[in-house]
Design an enzyme around this catalytic site. Structure first.
Site, PDB file in Angstrom:
ATOM      1  N   SER A 194       0.789  -1.234   0.000  1.00 46.96           N
ATOM      2  CA  SER A 194       0.000   0.000   0.000  1.00 46.96           C
ATOM      3  C   SER A 194       0.821   1.284   0.000  1.00 46.96           C
ATOM      4  CB  SER A 194      -0.962   0.011   1.190  1.00 46.96           C
ATOM      5  OG  SER A 194      -0.264   0.079   2.409  1.00 46.96           O
ATOM      6  N   LYS A 226      -5.505   4.736   8.621  1.00 48.55           N
ATOM      7  CA  LYS A 226      -4.412   5.478   7.994  1.00 48.55           C
ATOM      8  C   LYS A 226      -4.668   6.981   8.015  1.00 48.55           C
ATOM      9  CE  LYS A 226      -2.813   1.651   5.154  1.00 48.55           C
ATOM     10  NZ  LYS A 226      -2.615   1.087   3.805  1.00 48.55           N
TER      11      LYS A 226
END
EC number: 3.4.21.53
Length: 345
Positions: free
Chosen positions: A240, A285
């Site tokens: 990611s 996140k």
């Protein structure tokens, strides 16, 4: 002590002991919580996080954070009280263990898979960044699928010059030239291997799930004088961080700082064509990025709906589908004018 009192005391003791025992038993869940952020334009252990050599580079400024999620490892169990605390915390999520990890996967296997995904994301980020920055390169074979037409004939790091006599100068061209043929047609590659040019002919096979689409079974990267090193050790894994890596490489290879001093965070996988893909843990996140001081967060388009459920106070969510779109949006933010795609409800 009366019989009634004795019964009550016994019941309470039994209840306390039962609750105590239950709290010790593991539950079949893993937790997602905000993980550390790393500035890809900064330093890690006295080294640049992204080190570019073999080509002219330019100064950067601002912060470009990759974001992470802390996930319960396969070798660790959550107790019921721990699971309840995670469930009640708005910045954490709980998922059934078998949704995140295959039932038989060991901790060592999970770490190995995560490291392999990180390495792959770095290779794709380099390919995407070089194309976006218009740095010359040749396509090369990154991997070969087992039992495919290329298996045993093409090898990783073979540099591709031509496909059926047509020069291939960009990563997408290799696939485009293959798809101009029909399933069963011979396809000739002019390659360089070990310093020597040679010709390899393959018979196009059908793509699984699409019998009319030809394929040879390779993934394509780049062969370039630009050498990129990512100095993060084994602390971070998974795919990611691809978008953040690609943007940092692009920023170093192009004149003028891309961020103009802004503190930007991002997440998203990236492929060699520069397409940005979805990730897990978007809300965690965003929370980690906000806590680190970021004011802009680049969100893969398919994660926008989930991102809107995060606490986004003070942070601008920018929707991106490709590396080019991310570069264009950051350029517009730096100039204070131009289109900046937003995540919307």
């Amino acid at each position: 002590m009366t019989r009634r009192t004795a019964t009550l005391v016994t019941s309470i003791i039994t209840l306390v002991l039962t609750l105590g025992l239950v709290s010790l038993f593991p539950v079949n869940f893993v937790s997602f919580s905000p993980g550390p952020v790393k500035d890809t334009l900064g330093q890690a252990k006295d080294q640049p996080v992204i080190e570019v050599k073999g080509y002219e580079t330019f100064p950067t400024n601002g912060r470009l954070d990759l974001t992470t999620v802390s996930v319960t490892s396969p070798g660790r169990d959550l107790t019921l009280p721990q699971a309840m605390r995670n469930w009640l915390d708005p910045h954490r999520d709980l998922f059934p263990r078998d949704v995140i990890y295959p039932p038989e996967q060991t901790e060592a296997e999970a770490e190995q898979e995560s490291t392999a995904e990180m390495t792959g994301s770095q290779d794709s980020a380099v390919a995407a960044a070089l194309q976006e920055a218009a740095v010359p390169f040749h396509p090369k074979v990154s991997s070969v699928s087992k039992d495919s037409p290329a298996d045993g004939k093409l090898k990783p790091n073979d540099v591709i010059y031509k496909v059926n006599g047509v020069a291939a100068t960009k990563v997408p061209q290799v696939g485009e030239l293959v798809r101009k043929n029909k399933v069963g047609d011979p396809i000739t590659f002019l390659i360089r291997r070990g310093g020597k040019e040679q010709t390899v002919t393959l018979k196009a096979a059908a793509t699984p799930g699409d019998p009319k689409r030809p394929m040879v079974g390779i993934t394509v990267g780049v062969d370039s004088p630009v050498k990129v090193t990512v100095n993060l050790g084994q602390d971070i894994g998974g795919p990611s961080a691809g978008l953040a890596f690609a943007l940092a490489i692009y920023d170093k290879l192009t004149p003028g700082p891309l961020l103009d001093g802004k503190h930007v965070a991002s997440t998203g996988t990236i492929d060699a064509l520069g397409q940005v893909g979805a990730i897990g843990g978007i809300q965690q996140k965003i929370a980690g990025a906000r806590d680190a001081g970021a004011t802009v967060f680049l969100v893969p388009g398919s994660n926008c709906a989930a991102a809107m459920h995060a606490d986004v106070d003070g942070i601008q969510l920018v929707k991106v589908e490709t590396l080019h779109q991310a570069v264009t949006a950051l350029t517009a933010l730096a100039k204070g004018s131009g289109e900046v795609p937003a995540c919307t409800p």
